[in-house]
Enzyme design. Structure first.
Site, PDB file in Angstrom:
ATOM      1  CD  GLU A  17       8.129   4.521   3.349  1.00  0.00           C
ATOM      2  OE1 GLU A  17       7.649   3.377   3.358  1.00  0.00           O
ATOM      3  OE2 GLU A  17       8.208   5.243   4.354  1.00  0.00           O
ATOM      4  CG  LEU A  62      10.726   2.367   4.985  1.00  0.00           C
ATOM      5  CD1 LEU A  62      10.709   0.893   4.602  1.00  0.00           C
ATOM      6  CD2 LEU A  62      10.650   2.489   6.494  1.00  0.00           C
ATOM      7  CD  GLU A  79       7.170   6.273   7.589  1.00  0.00           C
ATOM      8  OE1 GLU A  79       6.874   5.353   6.801  1.00  0.00           O
ATOM      9  OE2 GLU A  79       8.061   6.155   8.464  1.00  0.00           O
ATOM     10  CD  GLN A  94       4.526   2.020   1.522  1.00  0.00           C
ATOM     11  OE1 GLN A  94       4.766   1.224   2.423  1.00  0.00           O
ATOM     12  NE2 GLN A  94       5.318   2.195   0.484  1.00  0.00           N
ATOM     13  CG  PHE A  95      -0.029   1.301   5.254  1.00  0.00           C
ATOM     14  CD1 PHE A  95      -1.213   0.794   4.735  1.00  0.00           C
ATOM     15  CD2 PHE A  95       1.171   0.817   4.764  1.00  0.00           C
ATOM     16  CE1 PHE A  95      -1.190  -0.178   3.756  1.00  0.00           C
ATOM     17  CE2 PHE A  95       1.203  -0.154   3.791  1.00  0.00           C
ATOM     18  CZ  PHE A  95       0.020  -0.663   3.275  1.00  0.00           C
ATOM     19  CE1 TYR A 111       3.409   0.925   8.627  1.00  0.00           C
ATOM     20  CE2 TYR A 111       4.084   1.533   6.412  1.00  0.00           C
ATOM     21  CZ  TYR A 111       3.761   0.555   7.342  1.00  0.00           C
ATOM     22  OH  TYR A 111       3.796  -0.758   6.990  1.00  0.00           O
ATOM     23  CG  HIS A 119      -0.601  -2.952   6.614  1.00  0.00           C
ATOM     24  ND1 HIS A 119       0.025  -3.952   7.320  1.00  0.00           N
ATOM     25  CD2 HIS A 119       0.359  -2.367   5.864  1.00  0.00           C
ATOM     26  CE1 HIS A 119       1.308  -3.975   7.001  1.00  0.00           C
ATOM     27  NE2 HIS A 119       1.535  -3.026   6.116  1.00  0.00           N
TER      28      HIS A 119
END
Length: 729
Positions: free
Chosen positions: A419, A448, A450, A472-473, A476, A521
């Site tokens: 992403e 979007l 995973e 991304q994190f 996730y 995050h």
């Protein structure tokens, strides 16, 4: 009698008396000899189901989820080429048998019976699981395919098109091949299936080649839960980007004809299609399952009366291809032959030791063409003005960007996906300019999802690419962790290294982001990654290490076909200073392209013997701050940066702290399930005389000023160190 025996006796009686179920006349799709060959495949599949249950009762077999009722899949195999990669539903024995008939030199009954017997001579899994699969037949093995194989099928289909534009060194699939994946009507409801189907349509409407055939084997029930009538058709007939086909899976001729139409559409248009086959499930879900305990007996008997083998006998007779007496003789001869072969298969050796079982956890190394690094001209073109800054100290995010640039210049098989990794350059700028440097084919902005990101990577890895997906994190990842655990890491294990999906998964994670995003995050748990056998987990703490470790991760994936996770501490991406504002002590210069840090090689800062502080990631940064403060208080410490979290460099760690009076483990992950648990056990087993740990609390992370309240701090490390050293004094 159990239901399997009832179905068996029904077949013998009804074929013998000519009592065959009504149905449509044979309608094209097969010549007489082709139809007979497919009928033989169907019968062999049925005989194997019967024998597997007898083997289990005798204590010689260990798997009874059968394919009875789904024998129409033989016709789907007939519609495809044997080099079309096939990710199969566990009820697709007939498909594998029919495909084996297309490839010379196969001994499919023997091979499958070895699998039923869990023999170490089983050619696909070596006795580790009863799986459908064969390298010669281009069927990667699946474990429990409850839709978890669909994302990688999408990835494999995408990889076929990508390989036509950018041929990889270890390409496995032909340029005009297609990918196929099959699954049940219950599995279509799983989020993994829906994500894969959505991704296929999302990709196709953008005119990106995606030659993928979805095959839904709709028997109307998932274990005991019935699928609403019409549900599959209603949910799939009008999906954007995906062409819908449907056939009666009980009709060998119709299935062959419609499957051929669907396969031709996919092969010609390079677009996905959905083949919906109506079938029945015979015998129940597995050997111990009694369908009459949750279904009316009349319904069970009605499905048994609709046995696809009975339909095949009727159709073959109507087409003049095979008389019922001949069909019955084939059935009886096949059952007898399978029983005889099984009697030999159960005598073959089985796995006995842990070493035997684990022998295929690590995939085999492969020969790769030599690389001499990117040329000066290629580097100058790619780096542009950045080339003049390589000798200037930079934070981790910038150094990683340059490392990715060099690696993508050197290794043409590397493809990044995730992403926002492309045009935006990543949330934290780590992939900035890479889209301009290498184009959209190698810098893929995904939707979007995973699961689809990891599935894309797994599929690309099976066609010779070296995928570098990005999550991304860290938080996730939990949406898709089974793609690592149940698919990527198990593939070499259940195929004895015949199939692999090397990758380097980059994840931005860990805690200490100031006031940003809280738990989602700032996720300080890596337990789910450290718990996956065979997976390598790397975690750098500074930019120079990050560059050299990433190069090693790419080497491990490329040459040793490993699944590697590269965990990048978000809070350290922009870090410049260590002790004082403006000191620039946490920045580094870009290491020359030939330097890398080997797997299992920890780092050491300082040579003090009073105390060893063992940490990683943000903890290593904080420990370096604490080390200076401890020296001011008369404690000379060294900091051991683990770098590699799985497998832990246990021997190197013990050696690195051997001459220290005390050892303090600083772990930014949680006390329960954190890295420190394994480190403390290692130190205890090594006889370390004095050691303690400082960990994060068993808590999620808060947003705002309390972002670091539950995790170790530099001052907390100092206090813990002084308490440990002082207690010993």
């Amino acid at each position: 009698m159990d239901r399997a025996e009832i179905v068996h006796q029904n077949f013998l009686t009804r074929v013998g008396s000519g009592d065959l179920p009504p149905g449509a006349a044979p309608n094209g799709g097969l010549s007489g000899p082709e139809a007979v060959r497919l009928y033989r495949a169907q019968v062999l599949s049925r005989a194997l189901d019967l024998t597997s249950r007898a083997m289990q009762k005798a204590g010689q077999g260990f798997y009874t989820i059968g394919s009875s009722g789904h024998e129409g899949m033989a016709a789907v195999a007939h519609a495809l080429r044997p080099d079309d990669i096939a990710f199969l539903h566990y009820r697709d024995a007939a498909f594998q048998i029919a495909r084996a008939d297309q490839v010379p030199g196969q001994s499919i009954a023997w091979d499958m019976l070895l699998s039923f017997a869990c023999s170490s001579e089983d050619p696909i899994s070596g006795g580790r699981h009863k799986v459908l699969g064969s390298r010669a037949l281009m069927i990667p093995p699946q474990t429990s395919t409850i839709a978890s194989h669909l994302p990688k099928a999408v990835g494999a289909a995408y990889g076929i098109g990508l390989a036509r534009r950018h041929p990889p060194e270890h390409r496995m699939l032909a340029g005009d091949a297609i990918a196929m994946c099959s699954f049940g009507d219950a599995s279509i409801n799983h989020s993994t299936a829906q994500g894969a189907i959505n991704t296929a349509g999302w990709t196709a409407i953008q005119s990106v080649p995606l030659p993928l055939l979805f095959v839904c084997e709709d028997n109307g029930i998932g274990i005991s839960t019935q699928t609403p009538k019409g549900w599959v058709a209603a949910s799939m007939m009008h999906r954007p980007g995906i062409q819908y086909f449907a056939a009666n899976g009980l009709d060998l001729y119709e299935t062959a004809r419609v499957a051929a139409e669907a396969a031709a559409y996919v092969r010609r248009r390079r677009k996905p299609a959905f083949l919906h086959l109506n079938m029945v499930r015979l015998y129940g879900h597995a050997g111990a399952d009694l369908p009459t305990t949750y279904l009316p007996k009349a319904q069970v008997e009605a499905e048994e009366a609709n046995d696809p083998l009975l339909h095949s006998v009727r159709l073959l007779d109507a087409a003049g291809a095979l008389a019922p007496t001949e069909a019955l003789a084939i059935y009886e001869e096949t059952c007898a032959r399978v029983d005889a072969v099984a009697a030999d298969a159960v005598t073959r050796p089985r796995l006995e030791t842990a070493r035997d079982v684990m022998a295929s956890l690590i995939p085999p190394k492969r020969a790769c063409r030599p690389t001499n690094g990117p040329t000066p001209a290629a580097r100058a073109a790619a780096f542009g003005a950045d080339l003049k800054q390589l000798d200037t100290p930079q934070p981790m995010s910038r150094l990683l960007n340059w490392a990715l640039t060099d690696l993508m210049l050197e290794q043409r098989e590397i493809v990044l996906m995730g992403e926002d990794v492309g045009r935006k350059g990543g949330v934290y700028g780590v992939t900035q300019k890479l889209h301009q440097r290498f184009g959209a084919d190698r810098m893929i902005d995904t939707l979007l999802d995973e699961q689809s990101i990891l599935g894309l990577a797994i599929g690309l890895g099976q066609n010779g690419f070296l995928p570098m997906p990005e999550i991304q994190f860290l938080a996730y990842l939990h949406n898709a962790e089974d793609q690592l655990r149940g698919e990527a890491a198990t593939l070499p294990f259940f195929s004895q290294g015949q199939f692999t999906n090397p990758m380097v998964l980059r994840i931005a994670g860990l805690g200490y982001q100031k006031g940003f995003g809280g738990h989602f995050h700032n996720d300080n748990s890596v337990a789910v990654l450290r718990d996956i056998p065979g997976l390598i987990l790397a975690c750098p703490s500074n930019g120079e290490d990050a560059v050299q470790m990433l190069r090693e991760c790419v080497r491990l994936a490329r040459e040793e076909q490993r699944v590697v996770v590269f965990l990048e501490p978000i809070a350290l991406y922009p870090m410049r200073d260590l002790h004082e504002p403006g000191d620039g002590a946490w920045m580094g210069t870009y290491p020359p392209p030939d330097l890398r840090i080997g797997l299992g090689q920890p780092g050491q800062h300082g040579a003090g013997t009073d105390l060893a502080i063992v940490s990683f990631g943000n903890g290593a940064y904080l420990s370096m701050q604490a080390r200076k403060k401890l020296l001011d208080q008369g404690v000379d410490a060294r900091v051991i940066d683990l770098r590699w979290l799985s497998p832990l460099p246990e021997a190197a760690l013990v050696e690195a702290v051997a001459d220290c009076a005390h050892v303090l483990v600083v772990d930014e992950t949680r006390r329960s399930g954190g890295v420190a648990e394994a480190l403390m056990a290692t130190l205890a087993e090594a006889g370390t005389p004095s050691f303690a740990r400082l960990t994060a609390e068993d808590s999620f992370i808060a947003t705002g000023p309390a972002y670091a309240a539950t995790m170790p701090s530099a001052d907390g490390i100092v206090r813990a160190a002084l308490a440990l050293v002082g207690a010993a004094r």
